[in-house]
Every structure is written in C-alpha cells, then in structure tokens.
Write an enzyme that holds these catalytic residues in place. Sequence first.
Site: not given
Length: 308
Positions: A28, A89, A141, A143, A162
């Site tokens: 990526e 992004k 939130d 992803s 993460k």
Amino acid sequence: MKIDRRYIQPGPEVEQALLANQPVVALESTLITHGLPYPLNLQTAQEMEQEVRNAGATPATICLLDGMIRVGLNDDELSRLAEPGDTVKISSRGIGWALPTKQTAGTTVSGTMWIAAKVGIELFGTGGTGGVHVGASETGDISTDLFELARTPVAVVSSGVKSILDIGRTLEYLESVGVPVFGFQTDQFPAFFSGTSGHSAPMRLENAADAARTWQVHRDLGINTGMLIACPPPITLDDAGMLQQAVDQANREARESGISSGAVTPFVLGRIAELTDGESLRINTALLRHNAGVAGSIASALHTIRNQ
Ligand code: PSU
Ligand code: MN
C-alpha cells in the site's frame, strides 16, 4: 484477468508477472504519503519491495498518480510519491472521485485491497490495518479496512491492528463479518508495536506453506472474504509503558482538537513518533519490512502449491 486500461496502468514487471502467473505481492501507499516522514518513507518503501523480491515474488506498490491507478512503480515514480506534496489519502470509496479529478494519492489498506483484487493479486503486506478506533461508540470511527476485508478476497499480512485502536472491538467486528484472523507463528493477536495485545489470535498458522494452503482452500471454495494474517513485530521497545503512554496521549489530543475521519490515523501516528523520540518509527519500519517478506513467502508458497 483483464486489466481495464482506461483506469489502471500496471507497471511492466508486474504485468508480466501476472500474465505468467508468477507470485505478486501488493504493497500500500498511504504509509508512504501519510504514515511515515520523508525520506524514511521512501527508504522503507524501497526496502519493502526488496523483501518481497528476496522471498521470490514481484512487488506491486499500488497508488494513484495524476488520476490513474498504478500497480507497480519505477524508481522515479516511487520517489515522486514519497516527496512531500499534494497527495491525498484514498480508501476504496474515494477511487471513483479521485480518477476524474486527477488526484495523486496514497491508497489505504482498503483501497489497495480493492485494486489488488481487481488485477488478480491475492497477497498484500502492510504494517497495521485500520480498525475500530478507541471511543468509536461516540465517534463512529471504524476503518473502511474492516469492511473491505469482509468483501474483497485478498490475504493481508500485517502486525495486527494499530495499537491506537480498540483491539477487542476490532476482533469482534472481524468475527461478525466472517473474516478469518490468524496469528502467524503466535497464539497472541499482536498489537502493532508489540507482539502481545492481551487478546488471543482466533486461529494460528505455523509457516508460509500453512498459510498458502489455508488461502487455497478458502479460494477453492469461493469464500469471498479477505483474510488477516497477523505477525508480531520483529523488534519491540524495552519500555512498553512509554509507548502506551504516547498512544494514550496522542489519542486524547486527537479527540480534544476535534480531528476526525481520515486525518485521525496520520495525526496519531505522527504524534506517537514525536512523543517516543522516533522509537515508534524504528518498530514501524522493521515490522513493515518483515510483513512484506512474509507476504512474499506466502505468495511463493501459493505458487508452489498451484504448480504441483
Ligand atoms: N499502518 C501503518 N501506517 C499507516 C497505515 C497503517 O503502519 O499509515 C494506514 C493504512 O493505509 C491504513 C490506514 O489502511 O492507515 C487506516 O486509516 P483509517 O484509520 O483512516 O481507515
Ligand atoms: Mn477512520
């Protein structure tokens, strides 16, 4: 696999490898444009490609350049992407907008997975995927990476999610949507900067051949989800407490300054690097190289199985 050249330009080496059914690994580019500072980002991207090659596969760094999807970059193109500039992004939802508006972009795990599947790449190496953020019950939130894993058949090698995330909730979500999650040579689900998160990995893989066999069955049966193969980082920090403090503080600052949506992850990663005096970057780059190599060896093992 036919490539739609109106929108996708494969690099010559990647295209040849795909045509010849040689092993290819997607990499990526949000980690290049938004995850690591220049010039460490460029150096790390080059080293990841080398790790893939060392494992016997062809690296395909995926991004957008001037409104074109690119799969595999030459040295100049990689440098251009890494240099500070006007890059955005892009997750999978942004692709339809980014092409006609001629964006140059780092693609996130979700965006990269989607493009990889489109051109027939099945293995993908990265650092940490996105997940359910701490405080998601208020902010919402979560992803796009998790949704993409649920609907796009690409095997992602990462160091778990993460540690800036709510790992328990992320694992629950992946279970709900039927994404297989494995610890690679570990019973623990890793937490990006550390090999232990306090959560067990739902299943375990012993080596690349084991991973390749599992992926082969998954695909033979037409199960259309991705797969998350989680590798512990090859190095860790002696002072794990310092790292956790930095993570907590960075998350708090993001919340207090009202940072939201796509800006959260780059802000938090950048703050952790400052607060740990660059120690987090040392671990981050080491695990990126390591995961690229593991993805390469799984791609090679898959090639061996299919040619037996
Ligand atoms: N892991 C890293 N550095 C990064 C990312 C992951 O070590 O920069 C990026 C990936 O591209 C991932 C994205 O898909 O962060 C997740 O962003 P968000 O939380 O906004 O979905
Ligand atoms: Mn997000």
